[in-house]
Write a protein that holds these residues in place. Structure first.
Motif, PDB file in Angstrom:
ATOM      1  N   PRO A 273       1.644  -1.254   0.287  1.00 11.59           N
ATOM      2  CA  PRO A 273      -0.191  -0.131   0.163  1.00 11.59           C
ATOM      3  C   PRO A 273       0.487   1.222   0.071  1.00 11.59           C
ATOM      4  N   GLY A 274       0.756   2.052  -0.949  1.00  7.59           N
ATOM      5  CA  GLY A 274       1.207   3.001  -1.034  1.00  7.59           C
ATOM      6  C   GLY A 274       3.000   3.024  -1.371  1.00  7.59           C
ATOM      7  N   ALA A 275       2.902   1.816  -1.884  1.00 15.63           N
ATOM      8  CA  ALA A 275       4.699   1.461  -2.522  1.00 15.63           C
ATOM      9  C   ALA A 275       4.658   0.454  -3.356  1.00 15.63           C
ATOM     10  N   ALA A 276       6.138   0.988  -4.132  1.00 17.93           N
ATOM     11  CA  ALA A 276       6.357   0.285  -5.238  1.00 17.93           C
ATOM     12  C   ALA A 276       7.413  -0.088  -6.052  1.00 17.93           C
ATOM     13  N   THR A 277       8.272  -0.894  -6.000  1.00 16.04           N
ATOM     14  CA  THR A 277       9.325  -0.898  -7.154  1.00 16.04           C
ATOM     15  C   THR A 277       9.108  -2.102  -8.017  1.00 16.04           C
ATOM     16  N   LEU A 278      10.264  -1.241  -9.453  1.00 15.88           N
ATOM     17  CA  LEU A 278      10.306  -1.802 -10.542  1.00 15.88           C
ATOM     18  C   LEU A 278      11.138  -1.618 -11.183  1.00 15.88           C
ATOM     19  N   CYS A 279      11.800  -3.156 -11.876  1.00 15.82           N
ATOM     20  CA  CYS A 279      13.051  -2.868 -12.432  1.00 15.82           C
ATOM     21  C   CYS A 279      12.891  -2.482 -13.929  1.00 15.82           C
ATOM     22  N   MET A 280      13.748  -2.689 -15.264  1.00 13.63           N
ATOM     23  CA  MET A 280      13.867  -2.721 -16.105  1.00 13.63           C
ATOM     24  C   MET A 280      15.335  -1.880 -16.608  1.00 13.63           C
ATOM     25  N   THR A 281      16.521  -3.507 -17.549  1.00 18.16           N
ATOM     26  CA  THR A 281      16.827  -3.255 -18.166  1.00 18.16           C
ATOM     27  C   THR A 281      17.067  -2.581 -19.405  1.00 18.16           C
ATOM     28  N   ILE A 282      18.062  -1.225 -19.914  1.00 18.51           N
ATOM     29  CA  ILE A 282      18.445  -0.535 -20.466  1.00 18.51           C
ATOM     30  C   ILE A 282      19.398  -0.962 -21.493  1.00 18.51           C
ATOM     31  N   THR A 283      17.877  -0.646 -22.844  1.00 18.61           N
ATOM     32  CA  THR A 283      18.180  -1.970 -23.901  1.00 18.61           C
ATOM     33  C   THR A 283      18.685  -0.672 -24.776  1.00 18.61           C
TER      34      THR A 283
ATOM     35  N   GLU B 129       2.980  11.588   1.338  1.00 18.37           N
ATOM     36  CA  GLU B 129       1.852  13.080   1.465  1.00 18.37           C
ATOM     37  C   GLU B 129       0.190  11.897   0.334  1.00 18.37           C
ATOM     38  N   ARG B 130      -0.611  12.545   1.230  1.00 14.72           N
ATOM     39  CA  ARG B 130      -2.010  12.041   1.116  1.00 14.72           C
ATOM     40  C   ARG B 130      -2.938  12.251   1.393  1.00 14.72           C
ATOM     41  N   PHE B 131      -3.442  13.285   0.695  1.00 18.29           N
ATOM     42  CA  PHE B 131      -4.471  14.891   1.131  1.00 18.29           C
ATOM     43  C   PHE B 131      -5.647  15.332   0.205  1.00 18.29           C
ATOM     44  N   GLY B 132      -6.427  14.687   0.707  1.00 21.53           N
ATOM     45  CA  GLY B 132      -8.553  14.945  -0.065  1.00 21.53           C
ATOM     46  C   GLY B 132      -7.578  14.132  -0.987  1.00 21.53           C
ATOM     47  N   ARG B 133      -7.461  14.268  -2.320  1.00 26.15           N
ATOM     48  CA  ARG B 133      -7.838  13.649  -3.804  1.00 26.15           C
ATOM     49  C   ARG B 133      -6.902  13.578  -4.248  1.00 26.15           C
ATOM     50  N   ASN B 134      -5.509  14.483  -3.600  1.00 32.10           N
ATOM     51  CA  ASN B 134      -3.658  14.674  -4.318  1.00 32.10           C
ATOM     52  C   ASN B 134      -3.202  13.793  -3.177  1.00 32.10           C
ATOM     53  N   GLY B 135      -1.616  13.353  -3.975  1.00 28.61           N
ATOM     54  CA  GLY B 135      -0.977  12.260  -3.240  1.00 28.61           C
ATOM     55  C   GLY B 135       0.712  12.551  -4.151  1.00 28.61           C
TER      56      GLY B 135
ATOM     57  N   ARG C 184      26.097   0.044  -6.427  1.00 26.37           N
ATOM     58  CA  ARG C 184      24.706   0.721  -7.612  1.00 26.37           C
ATOM     59  C   ARG C 184      25.288   2.208  -7.224  1.00 26.37           C
ATOM     60  N   ARG C 185      24.611   2.791  -8.236  1.00 26.40           N
ATOM     61  CA  ARG C 185      24.715   4.412  -8.338  1.00 26.40           C
ATOM     62  C   ARG C 185      23.546   4.979  -7.452  1.00 26.40           C
ATOM     63  N   THR C 186      22.680   6.003  -7.431  1.00 28.45           N
ATOM     64  CA  THR C 186      22.028   6.912  -7.401  1.00 28.45           C
ATOM     65  C   THR C 186      21.791   7.785  -9.736  1.00 28.45           C
ATOM     66  N   ILE C 187      20.627   7.259  -9.591  1.00 27.20           N
ATOM     67  CA  ILE C 187      20.080   7.866 -11.192  1.00 27.20           C
ATOM     68  C   ILE C 187      19.623   8.996 -11.232  1.00 27.20           C
ATOM     69  N   ALA C 188      18.323   9.420 -10.765  1.00 31.38           N
ATOM     70  CA  ALA C 188      17.798  10.351 -10.821  1.00 31.38           C
ATOM     71  C   ALA C 188      16.970   9.938  -9.231  1.00 31.38           C
ATOM     72  N   GLN C 189      16.800  11.476  -8.258  1.00 22.14           N
ATOM     73  CA  GLN C 189      15.433  11.595  -7.756  1.00 22.14           C
ATOM     74  C   GLN C 189      14.096  12.183  -8.145  1.00 22.14           C
ATOM     75  N   PHE C 190      13.072  11.564  -8.079  1.00 18.22           N
ATOM     76  CA  PHE C 190      11.631  11.576  -8.823  1.00 18.22           C
ATOM     77  C   PHE C 190      10.707  11.895  -7.361  1.00 18.22           C
ATOM     78  N   ARG C 191      10.077  13.358  -8.106  1.00 18.59           N
ATOM     79  CA  ARG C 191       9.001  13.516  -7.541  1.00 18.59           C
ATOM     80  C   ARG C 191       7.187  13.415  -7.564  1.00 18.59           C
ATOM     81  N   GLY C 192       6.759  12.977  -7.905  1.00 17.30           N
ATOM     82  CA  GLY C 192       5.296  12.644  -8.605  1.00 17.30           C
ATOM     83  C   GLY C 192       3.962  13.306  -7.382  1.00 17.30           C
ATOM     84  N   HIS C 193       2.836  14.244  -7.558  1.00 18.08           N
ATOM     85  CA  HIS C 193       2.025  14.370  -7.432  1.00 18.08           C
ATOM     86  C   HIS C 193       0.369  13.908  -8.366  1.00 18.08           C
ATOM     87  N   SER C 194       0.314  13.010  -7.688  1.00 14.34           N
ATOM     88  CA  SER C 194      -1.231  11.915  -8.143  1.00 14.34           C
ATOM     89  C   SER C 194      -2.171  13.007  -7.979  1.00 14.34           C
TER      90      SER C 194
END
Lengths: 155, 155, 155, 155
Positions: free
Chosen positions: A39-49, A110-116, A130-140
């Protein structure tokens, strides 16, 4: 939360992810694998082709973003209600290259009203490091009737 | 700017775009076409295929981002120096669907030192009507020796 | 738009700005002046005082942001409905110093449903030269009953 | 890290904060108090006064931003080198009112080359309940000679 509710929330998140994935040609077509879901979390992987490499010889930012965006989508839809991306920001820290296995780990801020709000960290493993490639912040934003367990969101 | 310089800048932008495109498997593989190129500006198009559709039946945000990001890349590299994306933000206004032809129009907002800011508007045409799909703002940074016409940027 | 409607929209924007300003201790207290107002647009000015300077000897970013944010607020409220800031991003291009007169010019980029996007350019004039200090992009959201002229927004 | 180094880093962060605060008319003038300081982290508080209230009867977003921005500044300067804000984004979750005590807690997310990323959570306590008011993410950049303990940053 009561243990029964926790189990129910986890089952709903998993069922939801399975349903989303089955219908999501984009996520499957890019070779993404769902590693973990909660709930509220997901981890996905992808190989760069080779098809994901740009003119600088590194992974096109659009594919790094797409992986983060999919992890974000699985996380923000895990509560049951239909949620879509409203606004996303990504910061690129280091380039990724063909053959690197990218991992995007989305967590709920965060979750507030219809927003996340969700933070996604994209890392790459190459030669055992393992290196950090990117930091992403999404509003749903939840669309349609918001019949999730959080009750009548209306913000 | 003197007319000869304008022509030189335009030729450099076009030559640069041709070189980038030839090496960019990602942009080509997604079916993007470069419609227009100029110093600090680029317009790219892409038709949404079945492989780009997500679980909501609409174009996965990652592909909309990828198109905007490519237009941004062509624009910020048009001055000659190698520039990469540092930070990008995208706001989704309306969904796009399979068969829609997306257009991403990148324009230069600012250049300061090694940094640049570019705004990209993504629109879709369907049934003769053009709608805005997304608004994108990208921050670029020149890497390596900055031997572009703007002189020795070092911020 | 018909000329009568244009005049009505302009009058509404001006009346709204006057009402907002009268109630806005923060904007007045910081010495901001409303230079121009129109439907979807606002220009505000502020002189940097000694109280706004930080440890680097330059204007604290919070005051530059506050000026941009106020211009954004006047612009997004100019249509009549109550709108609030949901998300804002600012990029700092150059420092500003005590005595500089900052100008923030807000323009409307998009309105969709209850949402709006506004770009604000902050410039400073010193010794007769005007420089860009910051680029700001704000996302607004109409709250309460959305009885503005755009009709029943509900996104 | 060796204990001696940890203590040295903490002492440097504290000395740096004291020096910054002494020179920072803006932070002092707004009534901000530094609650805690550590390498890469800072917590600041501010009470919302009548002078900070806008036309909606709530705290002007500029002052919420200013508090977050100051916490960010103390955190990103805590390593010794002069760092400035390059880009900041803020999401407003709930309004704050006169008399509320705001707390901004800045933590370091990333440091790479001369760049840093910091997340700041702004909360308010009123009637014994603490709510999240805003989520802020700041990007910093070291200026001048980067003689901090991280070595020769040059990105």
């Amino acid at each position: 939360m009561h243990e029964t509710l926790i189990i129910a929330a986890q089952q709903r998140a998993e069922a939801r992810a399975a349903r989303m994935l089955a219908a999501d040609a984009a996520t499957i077509g890019l070779g993404m694998r769902v590693q973990a879901i909660a709930p509220g979390a997901a981890t996905l992987c992808m190989t760069i082709t080779g098809a994901m490499v740009n003119g600088h010889g590194t992974c096109h930012g659009g594919f790094i973003f797409a992986l983060a965006d999919s992890a974000f989508a699985f996380a923000c839809n895990s509560h049951g209600a239909d949620a879509v991306a409203a606004h996303c920001a990504i910061t690129y820290l280091a380039p990724a290259r063909m053959g690197d296995v990218l991992e995007a780990r989305a967590t709920e801020l965060e979750r507030f009203g219809r927003n996340g709000m969700y933070d996604v960290v994209v890392t790459a493993e190459a030669q055992g490091v393992r290196r950090t490639i990117a930091q992403f912040r999404g509003h749903s934003r939840v669309i349609g009737a918001a019949q999730d367990e959080a009750g009548g969101a209306s913000a």
